[in-house]
Design a protein around this motif. Sequence first.
Motif, PDB file in Angstrom:
ATOM      1  N   ASN A  14       0.780  -1.363  -0.033  1.00 20.64           N
ATOM      2  CA  ASN A  14      -0.005  -0.081  -0.045  1.00 20.64           C
ATOM      3  C   ASN A  14       1.006   1.113   0.078  1.00 20.64           C
ATOM      4  O   ASN A  14       2.023   1.242  -0.063  1.00 20.64           O
ATOM      5  CB  ASN A  14      -1.074  -0.003   1.110  1.00 20.64           C
ATOM      6  CG  ASN A  14      -0.390   0.204   2.451  1.00 20.64           C
ATOM      7  OD1 ASN A  14       0.600   0.564   2.466  1.00 20.64           O
ATOM      8  ND2 ASN A  14      -1.017  -0.003   3.555  1.00 20.64           N
ATOM      9  N   ARG A  15       0.372   2.551  -0.021  1.00 21.81           N
ATOM     10  CA  ARG A  15       1.202   3.490  -0.155  1.00 21.81           C
ATOM     11  C   ARG A  15       1.866   4.001   0.871  1.00 21.81           C
ATOM     12  O   ARG A  15       2.829   4.813   0.746  1.00 21.81           O
ATOM     13  CB  ARG A  15      -0.058   4.779  -0.484  1.00 21.81           C
ATOM     14  CG  ARG A  15      -0.878   5.190   0.468  1.00 21.81           C
ATOM     15  CD  ARG A  15      -1.622   6.164   0.057  1.00 21.81           C
ATOM     16  NE  ARG A  15      -2.915   6.557   0.990  1.00 21.81           N
ATOM     17  CZ  ARG A  15      -2.772   7.744   1.661  1.00 21.81           C
ATOM     18  NH1 ARG A  15      -1.667   8.084   1.861  1.00 21.81           N
ATOM     19  NH2 ARG A  15      -3.698   7.643   2.697  1.00 21.81           N
ATOM     20  N   ILE A  16       1.826   3.505   2.168  1.00 17.43           N
ATOM     21  CA  ILE A  16       2.600   3.915   3.314  1.00 17.43           C
ATOM     22  C   ILE A  16       3.541   2.491   3.664  1.00 17.43           C
ATOM     23  O   ILE A  16       4.033   2.511   4.578  1.00 17.43           O
ATOM     24  CB  ILE A  16       1.842   4.104   4.464  1.00 17.43           C
ATOM     25  CG1 ILE A  16       0.975   3.093   4.915  1.00 17.43           C
ATOM     26  CG2 ILE A  16       1.134   5.322   4.157  1.00 17.43           C
ATOM     27  CD1 ILE A  16       0.202   3.260   6.342  1.00 17.43           C
ATOM     28  N   GLY A  17       3.703   1.635   2.835  1.00 24.21           N
ATOM     29  CA  GLY A  17       4.694   0.649   2.940  1.00 24.21           C
ATOM     30  C   GLY A  17       4.310  -0.795   3.576  1.00 24.21           C
ATOM     31  O   GLY A  17       4.764  -1.763   3.635  1.00 24.21           O
ATOM     32  N   TYR A  30      -3.043  -9.397   9.933  1.00 28.13           N
ATOM     33  CA  TYR A  30      -2.663  -8.388   9.230  1.00 28.13           C
ATOM     34  C   TYR A  30      -1.087  -8.120   9.153  1.00 28.13           C
ATOM     35  O   TYR A  30      -0.722  -7.835  10.478  1.00 28.13           O
ATOM     36  CB  TYR A  30      -3.500  -7.256   9.472  1.00 28.13           C
ATOM     37  CG  TYR A  30      -3.495  -6.287   8.564  1.00 28.13           C
ATOM     38  CD1 TYR A  30      -2.781  -4.954   8.937  1.00 28.13           C
ATOM     39  CD2 TYR A  30      -3.977  -5.998   7.284  1.00 28.13           C
ATOM     40  CE1 TYR A  30      -2.548  -3.906   7.930  1.00 28.13           C
ATOM     41  CE2 TYR A  30      -3.781  -5.074   6.511  1.00 28.13           C
ATOM     42  CZ  TYR A  30      -3.280  -3.997   6.822  1.00 28.13           C
ATOM     43  OH  TYR A  30      -2.983  -2.884   5.827  1.00 28.13           O
ATOM     44  N   VAL A  31      -0.588  -7.873   7.957  1.00 29.35           N
ATOM     45  CA  VAL A  31       0.995  -7.422   8.075  1.00 29.35           C
ATOM     46  C   VAL A  31       0.912  -6.081   7.755  1.00 29.35           C
ATOM     47  O   VAL A  31       0.488  -5.487   6.764  1.00 29.35           O
ATOM     48  CB  VAL A  31       1.591  -8.252   6.967  1.00 29.35           C
ATOM     49  CG1 VAL A  31       3.124  -7.829   6.820  1.00 29.35           C
ATOM     50  CG2 VAL A  31       1.670  -9.767   7.226  1.00 29.35           C
ATOM     51  N   GLN A  32       1.463  -5.228   8.705  1.00 25.11           N
ATOM     52  CA  GLN A  32       1.817  -3.780   8.577  1.00 25.11           C
ATOM     53  C   GLN A  32       3.184  -3.372   8.716  1.00 25.11           C
ATOM     54  O   GLN A  32       3.705  -3.892   9.949  1.00 25.11           O
ATOM     55  CB  GLN A  32       0.692  -3.119   9.458  1.00 25.11           C
ATOM     56  CG  GLN A  32       1.067  -1.618   9.384  1.00 25.11           C
ATOM     57  CD  GLN A  32       0.337  -1.003   8.102  1.00 25.11           C
ATOM     58  OE1 GLN A  32      -0.720  -1.306   7.501  1.00 25.11           O
ATOM     59  NE2 GLN A  32       1.219  -0.188   7.337  1.00 25.11           N
ATOM     60  N   ALA A  33       3.861  -2.758   7.837  1.00 23.86           N
ATOM     61  CA  ALA A  33       5.178  -2.193   8.178  1.00 23.86           C
ATOM     62  C   ALA A  33       5.205  -0.989   8.650  1.00 23.86           C
ATOM     63  O   ALA A  33       4.384  -0.300   8.924  1.00 23.86           O
ATOM     64  CB  ALA A  33       5.691  -2.282   6.754  1.00 23.86           C
ATOM     65  N   MET A  34       6.316  -0.695   9.339  1.00 26.02           N
ATOM     66  CA  MET A  34       6.229   0.742  10.020  1.00 26.02           C
ATOM     67  C   MET A  34       6.360   1.673   8.694  1.00 26.02           C
ATOM     68  O   MET A  34       6.790   1.568   7.716  1.00 26.02           O
ATOM     69  CB  MET A  34       7.512   0.820  10.589  1.00 26.02           C
ATOM     70  CG  MET A  34       7.729   0.835  12.023  1.00 26.02           C
ATOM     71  SD  MET A  34       9.237   0.952  12.974  1.00 26.02           S
ATOM     72  CE  MET A  34       9.541  -0.296  13.478  1.00 26.02           C
ATOM     73  N   THR A  35       5.912   2.971   9.242  1.00 23.96           N
ATOM     74  CA  THR A  35       5.852   4.137   8.195  1.00 23.96           C
ATOM     75  C   THR A  35       7.441   4.316   8.167  1.00 23.96           C
ATOM     76  O   THR A  35       8.252   4.103   8.819  1.00 23.96           O
ATOM     77  CB  THR A  35       5.311   5.285   8.412  1.00 23.96           C
ATOM     78  OG1 THR A  35       5.890   5.841   9.640  1.00 23.96           O
ATOM     79  CG2 THR A  35       3.802   4.850   8.691  1.00 23.96           C
ATOM     80  N   LYS A  36       7.784   4.964   6.961  1.00 27.92           N
ATOM     81  CA  LYS A  36       9.294   5.410   6.829  1.00 27.92           C
ATOM     82  C   LYS A  36       9.599   6.402   7.716  1.00 27.92           C
ATOM     83  O   LYS A  36      10.911   5.876   8.366  1.00 27.92           O
ATOM     84  CB  LYS A  36       9.436   6.023   5.404  1.00 27.92           C
ATOM     85  CG  LYS A  36       9.349   4.883   4.197  1.00 27.92           C
ATOM     86  CD  LYS A  36       9.691   5.504   2.885  1.00 27.92           C
ATOM     87  CE  LYS A  36       9.371   4.361   1.795  1.00 27.92           C
ATOM     88  NZ  LYS A  36       9.429   5.020   0.491  1.00 27.92           N
TER      89      LYS A  36
END
Length: 110
Positions: A14-17, A30-36
């Motif tokens: 997605n647009r925030i990684g 749900y897999v969610q990466a840290m924002t940059k």
Amino acid sequence: MKGNGPPIQTFSENRIGGQIPLCGRPMARYVQAMTKLLDRTVAAARNLPPAVQDEIARVVLSLAGTGDEASPVTLSSDGRAAIARSKAGASRGAFAPEEQVRAVWAKHGL
């Protein structure tokens, strides 16, 4: 052994990684990466002394509302008075000038 185990999930960035599933079925997790920005912040914190790292961690945990640090802080009467003065000043539009704010940030390396 076809059909055993969870369904295979396909992901798209997605647009925030973070990753989002491309199928319509609910996922087990749900897999969610840290924002940059958060990732850069954590990387910068690694270079700070341990006591400062711990203070940053306490602030983040408090803001996230998790961990032992999530308990409310009991304010002293002086603290309550300071907050009341601050709120009164804000309602009048009395804020610190930009130069003063920048000086405080510079003092603390921000």
